[in-house]
Write a protein that holds these residues in place. Sequence first.
Motif, PDB file in Angstrom:
ATOM      1  N   SER A 193     -50.856  80.962  93.781  1.00 41.13           N
ATOM      2  CA  SER A 193     -52.160  81.123  93.041  1.00 41.13           C
ATOM      3  C   SER A 193     -52.657  82.340  92.918  1.00 41.13           C
ATOM      4  O   SER A 193     -53.021  82.743  91.751  1.00 41.13           O
ATOM      5  CB  SER A 193     -53.281  80.199  93.599  1.00 41.13           C
ATOM      6  N   ARG A 198     -53.098  84.442  89.372  1.00 40.57           N
ATOM      7  CA  ARG A 198     -54.262  85.351  88.800  1.00 40.57           C
ATOM      8  C   ARG A 198     -54.012  86.727  88.578  1.00 40.57           C
ATOM      9  O   ARG A 198     -54.388  87.112  87.923  1.00 40.57           O
ATOM     10  CB  ARG A 198     -54.975  85.086  90.080  1.00 40.57           C
ATOM     11  N   GLU A 250     -48.714  78.479  87.791  1.00 46.19           N
ATOM     12  CA  GLU A 250     -48.431  78.280  89.201  1.00 46.19           C
ATOM     13  C   GLU A 250     -47.005  77.226  89.198  1.00 46.19           C
ATOM     14  O   GLU A 250     -46.094  77.534  89.762  1.00 46.19           O
ATOM     15  CB  GLU A 250     -49.275  77.414  90.067  1.00 46.19           C
TER      16      GLU A 250
END
Length: 124
Positions: A50, A54, A66
Amino acid sequence: MNESSGVARKLREQIHDFSGRLSPRFSLPMRRFVEEMLYGIQASQSVRLSEVGRSLEEAIPLGKTETRLSRNLAWEGLEEAVERGVSRLGARRVHRESLLIFDISDVQKPYAKKMEYLETVRDG
């Protein structure tokens, strides 16, 4: 262009160059994956998908990023291929007279209840 975007661009160029040398026999999608993971881990200072996702700042939902990263991580042979690439690149820098020094003082386990085999570091 501000200074931070120039640094990010230069970092991406260096990672692109390194990942190309690391994985020259990979397919184009796998080379892209290795490059994205190297950049994402460095930029986020994390190996969590994650956080890596990002840091890639893609225009698609984070969940899709993901899923793609997770699917590519499951590629059979990835670990061995990356290991061979790192060993091949590192072997060029290691010679008979080279010293191998381990500094375990940088090992950090912020959530560990016990830290076996670690000693207190006393900097002079």
